[in-house]
Design a protein around this motif. Structure first.
Motif, PDB file in Angstrom:
ATOM      1  N   THR A  96       0.821  -1.215   0.000  1.00  0.00           N
ATOM      2  CA  THR A  96       0.000   0.000   0.000  1.00  0.00           C
ATOM      3  C   THR A  96       0.852   1.261   0.000  1.00  0.00           C
ATOM      4  N   ARG A  97       2.138   1.125  -0.328  1.00  0.00           N
ATOM      5  CA  ARG A  97       3.007   2.298  -0.340  1.00  0.00           C
ATOM      6  C   ARG A  97       2.627   3.274  -1.451  1.00  0.00           C
ATOM      7  N   LEU A  98       1.926   2.772  -2.475  1.00  0.00           N
ATOM      8  CA  LEU A  98       1.464   3.653  -3.547  1.00  0.00           C
ATOM      9  C   LEU A  98      -0.036   3.912  -3.428  1.00  0.00           C
ATOM     10  N   PHE A  99      -0.532   3.922  -2.197  1.00  0.00           N
ATOM     11  CA  PHE A  99      -1.921   4.345  -1.968  1.00  0.00           C
ATOM     12  C   PHE A  99      -2.081   5.789  -2.467  1.00  0.00           C
ATOM     13  N   PRO A 100      -3.201   6.161  -3.086  1.00  0.00           N
ATOM     14  CA  PRO A 100      -4.439   5.392  -3.207  1.00  0.00           C
ATOM     15  C   PRO A 100      -4.541   4.512  -4.454  1.00  0.00           C
ATOM     16  N   ARG A 101      -3.509   4.540  -5.307  1.00  0.00           N
ATOM     17  CA  ARG A 101      -3.585   3.719  -6.526  1.00  0.00           C
ATOM     18  C   ARG A 101      -3.416   2.238  -6.223  1.00  0.00           C
ATOM     19  N   SER A 102      -2.571   1.894  -5.256  1.00  0.00           N
ATOM     20  CA  SER A 102      -2.301   0.501  -4.932  1.00  0.00           C
ATOM     21  C   SER A 102      -2.995   0.123  -3.631  1.00  0.00           C
ATOM     22  N   THR A 103      -3.847  -0.894  -3.702  1.00  0.00           N
ATOM     23  CA  THR A 103      -4.571  -1.371  -2.532  1.00  0.00           C
ATOM     24  C   THR A 103      -4.523  -2.891  -2.495  1.00  0.00           C
ATOM     25  N   GLU A 104      -5.031  -3.469  -1.422  1.00  0.00           N
ATOM     26  CA  GLU A 104      -5.094  -4.926  -1.307  1.00  0.00           C
ATOM     27  C   GLU A 104      -5.933  -5.530  -2.434  1.00  0.00           C
ATOM     28  N   LYS A 105      -7.018  -4.845  -2.776  1.00  0.00           N
ATOM     29  CA  LYS A 105      -7.918  -5.358  -3.812  1.00  0.00           C
ATOM     30  C   LYS A 105      -7.296  -5.247  -5.207  1.00  0.00           C
ATOM     31  N   LEU A 106      -6.554  -4.176  -5.437  1.00  0.00           N
ATOM     32  CA  LEU A 106      -5.941  -3.957  -6.747  1.00  0.00           C
ATOM     33  C   LEU A 106      -4.532  -3.394  -6.545  1.00  0.00           C
ATOM     34  N   PRO A 107      -3.555  -4.274  -6.244  1.00  0.00           N
ATOM     35  CA  PRO A 107      -2.197  -3.820  -5.932  1.00  0.00           C
ATOM     36  C   PRO A 107      -1.469  -3.255  -7.146  1.00  0.00           C
ATOM     37  N   LYS A 108      -0.295  -2.703  -6.888  1.00  0.00           N
ATOM     38  CA  LYS A 108       0.368  -1.869  -7.895  1.00  0.00           C
ATOM     39  C   LYS A 108       0.744  -2.610  -9.166  1.00  0.00           C
ATOM     40  N   GLN A 109       0.939  -3.946  -9.113  1.00  0.00           N
ATOM     41  CA  GLN A 109       1.283  -4.659 -10.344  1.00  0.00           C
ATOM     42  C   GLN A 109       0.162  -4.593 -11.379  1.00  0.00           C
TER      43      GLN A 109
END
Length: 368
Positions: free
Chosen positions: A20-33
């Motif tokens: 979640t270091r790239l929150f709000p774009r990266s989340t558990e549901k839709l991570p950064k990859q």
């Protein structure tokens, strides 16, 4: 026959992370990859394009969590269904890589496995492919070794682990492979500066190349309990009981990185230094630094979306839609939007975004 399938090389893409270091774009549901961080493609799509330069689809495996399986298949319909290896819960890279290695070994006892992360950025794709194939040749000839890919450091980074090189092991196609002397934990700034000046230390990107059989032998030697569990799962692979056995046994494993499970304990470790324009994109500051200067305006701003800047400088604004974002008098800020959130952070403080996530979770205002 395509030369890429005449050998025993297999690529294992690790795609189970959910940082979640790239929150709000990266989340558990839709991570950064699965996000478009830089460029028109998601990070995992960029990873796939890169490894396709080394092997064909049939030799690409993806390790991830059960919950991302449908999303992965949607991204990569050309990868055979049997090449998706998912697990019920996050146990770090050790158990995940061990399971994938065992299942690939069941298919091909001579398999050479090349691991890569799905959420990293690599700018020099051709250089990556060339060096990785050289590394695979070295392991093919010296199967009792595991090869680590070391990134040439460009700064005294304190957020990465390092690998120290030892004596020269072999020169292959004008590329020098070294014995790996030791792994070291993330250093403080003073130590990181010494590492950089010595030219003997390389960033540990957790990219490895190994023969499947040798890895499994090392696993048995270093962690017999996990080895036995992996064998039970593998034995059930083509049966109706597979998912039940997988979920039962995998949940028993300790959560451990492959570095601690194998790499720091094995004796025969090699190092392949590379310069491939690598970044793990661990914060929004890193993303900002990766933006080409030619894409910024005369005031040093980079924007995506419907943005109006007045007297704003050195600021990056990443909007997800056409909603107007207006700034006045900002300097050195990062602004990111999604449908659910807006994050505004001074450049140099984006590591603290994880504190925002922790606070939101504690207050039960965020369901990742």
């Amino acid at each position: 026959m395509n030369k890429k399938t005449e050998n025993h090389n297999y690529v294992l893409i690790m795609a189970g992370g959910a940082g979640t270091r790239l929150f709000p774009r990266s989340t558990e549901k839709l991570p950064k990859q699965f996000q478009k961080i830089i460029g028109e493609k998601t990070l995992i799509e960029q990873t796939y394009d890169r490894v396709k330069k080394t092997v064909n689809d049939d030799h690409i495996y993806i390790s991830s969590n059960h919950k991302y399986l449908d999303l992965l298949k949607k991204h990569f319909p050309n990868i055979p269904s049997k090449n998706y290896i998912t697990e019920p819960t996050k146990k770090n890279t050790g158990p995940a890589m061990a399971l994938a290695t065992s299942l690939i070994y069941m298919r091909d006892p001579k398999a050479i496995i090349i691991t890569v992360s799905s959420d990293h950025l690599v700018i020099k794709d051709d250089e990556y492919a060339e060096k990785i194939l050289i590394g695979a040749k070295v392991i093919e000839n010296d199967r009792d070794y595991i090869l680590c890919v070391g990134i040439n450091p460009t700064s005294p980074h304190t957020g990465y682990g390092y690998i120290e090189k030892g004596d020269e092991f072999i020169k292959k196609d004008n590329v020098v492979i070294y014995k790996a002397k030791r792994f070291v934990e993330k250093p403080n700034l003073e130590l990181a500066k010494k590492y950089l000046a010595s030219e003997n230390f390389f960033w540990n990107a957790a990219y490895f190349i190994w023969e499947a059989k040798h890895f499994l032998d090392e696993l048995k030697k270093q962690n017999k309990k996990m080895s036995d569990g992996i064998k039970k799962i593998t034995k059930a692979r083509n049966t109706k009981e597979y998912k039940k056995v997988l979920d039962t046994e995998f949940n028993k494993f300790e959560s451990i990185a492959v570095d601690y499970l194998i790499m720091e304990r094995t004796k025969n470790l090699l190092l392949l230094p590379v310069d491939i324009g690598w970044s793990d994109i661990g914060s929004w500051d890193v993303v900002v630094d990766m933006v080409n200067s030619s894409l910024r305006d005369k005031n040093g701003n980079y924007t995506e979306g419907n943005v109006v800047n007045i007297d704003t400088r050195n600021t990056t604004i990443l909007s997800h839609n056409d909603k107007i974002i207006a700034t006045v008098g900002l300097d050195n800020f990062i602004i990111i939007t999604t449908e659910e959130a807006l994050v505004i952070v001074p450049k140099g403080r984006s590591e603290d975004v994880k504190k925002v996530v922790e606070e939101l979770i504690n207050k039960k205002k965020l369901n990742l």
